[in-house]
Scaffold this motif. Structure first.
Motif: not given
Ligand code: PLP
Length: 397
Positions: A146-149, A152-159, A184-187
């Motif tokens: 798995p990626v560093n979820i 990645i979610n923190a970046i997605a939230k920020k932007y 995440v939103d969709m897998t």
């Protein structure tokens, strides 16, 4: 030294060992036959049964079964609202479908470089590549790691971005103790025969978001619905339906879902064997000089779709190509995952230039995928190790 098969010697194996393969047993076949004899070949009860079972397994509210993993990515891109002018960040070390799904929607794939130890997309480079046009991120759990979820979610939230995780390699993999599919939103998942479970061709999208779920269901069937709750004209009779979006026919059949249900019942066995083989490789290969074994973060549990080794090319008299071809001649079905997506002529014509992602490009020069699938015997595993030992010793500087 033993003569290499490529130079006329005897190959380590007399039959070819593929890099990946399905495992179909009599009970799987019986389930398919039952579906064939039932009232529904498609759009019947097996679809929902497979979706519910799959959703339960990964621990998510909604699952949408679809015709293949690429259609799953296309559907997720549609549901995310990706459209012309949007940029979407993904990795170059993946199958082309992870980026093609962005192009299908008129978006622009933007490639972020990989982390050189995990080979997964590097969150730091994702943040570097964000612009005012960025709409979504498509990370890929390469090889089943798995990626560093969290990052990645923190970046997605920020932007304010949507995350579509390409989980084609990671069914059953865990991130900090949780299965991939709800984080995440969709897998998206694929049931191609080399993947963890198979339906021949098939895929799934999972989400906890009801709105995305409704869009995905529309998208799978032409954008057409009979659902009274969302119809414009609610007073029509039962023959009535409406097309609300431009969707596709991406349906999966009951025949395929019957196979999928039977295969999903065996996921624990499949994963156990994949992990066992990976451990054997870790053990047997650590003493062969000139290769780098897969690195695993301690907070993940890989589903081991692929076992990718890196050649320390400085230590050999020949390049990756000669080593690859020599292993093939020994009847070991090695492969290379992946050619950086933007190296493909189609992407080059779109204007992507080599040099975009140096870590990915360097990795590509050095990698070889060795066979890994649950049906492999211990003897098969030993043959791979023997062939690697034979070929690498021969070409050693
Ligand atoms: C297999 C795969 C896909 C595509 O799945 P299909 O079912 O073959 O369409 C997408 N992404 C990755 C990373 C894959 O390995």
């Amino acid at each position: 030294m033993t003569k290499l098969a490529i130079n006329g010697g005897t190959p380590v194996r007399d039959t070819y060992l593929p890099y990946g393969q399905q495992w179909i047993e009599d009970d799987d076949i019986e389930e398919v036959v039952k579906a064939l004899k039932s009232d529904y070949l498609t759009t019947g009860p097996k679809i929902k049964e497979f979706e519910e079972k799959f959703g339960k397994y990964v621990g998510v509210k909604y699952a949408v079964a679809i015709s293949n993993g690429t259609a799953a990515l296309h559907g997720a891109s549609f549901a995310a609202g990706i459209k012309e002018g949007d940029e979407v960040i993904t990795t170059p070390i993946t199958f082309a479908a992870s980026a093609n799904c962005i192009l299908y929607q008129g978006g622009k794939p933007v490639f972020a470089d990989i982390d050189s130890s995990t080979y997964n997309i590097d969150p730091k480079d994702i943040e570097e590549k964000i612009s005012s046009k960025t709409k979504a991120i498509v990370p890929v759990d390469f090889t089943g790691q798995p990626v560093n979820i969290d990052e990645i979610n923190a970046i997605a939230k920020k932007y304010n971005l949507i995350v579509i995780e390409d989980g084609a390699h990671s069914l059953g993999a865990e991130y900090k103790g949780k299965r991939i599919g709800s984080l995440v939103d969709m897998t998206t998942f694929s049931f191609h025969p080399v993947k963890h479970i198979t339906t021949g061709e098939g895929g799934m999208i999972t989400t906890n978001n009801k709105e995305l779920y409704e869009k995905l269901k529309l998208f799978r069937t032409h954008g057409i619905t009979r659902d009274k709750e969302i119809l414009y004209n609610k007073n029509e009779s039962s023959w009535y339906y409406e097309q609300l979006e431009l969707g596709y026919n991406y349906r999966i059949t009951d025949i395929q879902c019957a196979l999928g249900i039977s295969q999903l019942n065996k996921i624990d066995k499949f994963l156990r064997r994949r992990r066992e083989i990976a451990e054997k490789y870790n053990e047997y290969l650590k003493d062969i000089d000139g290769i780098v074994l897969p690195y695993q973060e301690e907070y993940i549990k890989s589903s081991w779709h692929l076992y990718v080794i890196q050649l320390e090319l400085e230590k050999f008299k020949v390049g990756r190509r000669e080593i690859f071809e020599a292993l093939q001649a020994e009847n070991i079905g090695v492969n290379v995952h992946y050619i950086p997506v933007y190296y493909h002529p189609y992407y080059q014509k779109l204007g992507y230039k080599k040099g975009l992602c140096p870590n990915a490009e360097k990795l590509y020069e050095r990698i070889i995928t060795i066979p890994l699938y649950p049906k492999m015997t211990d003897k098969d595993v030993k043959d791979v190790v023997e062939a690697l030992d034979k070929v690498l010793k021969y070409y050693k500087r």
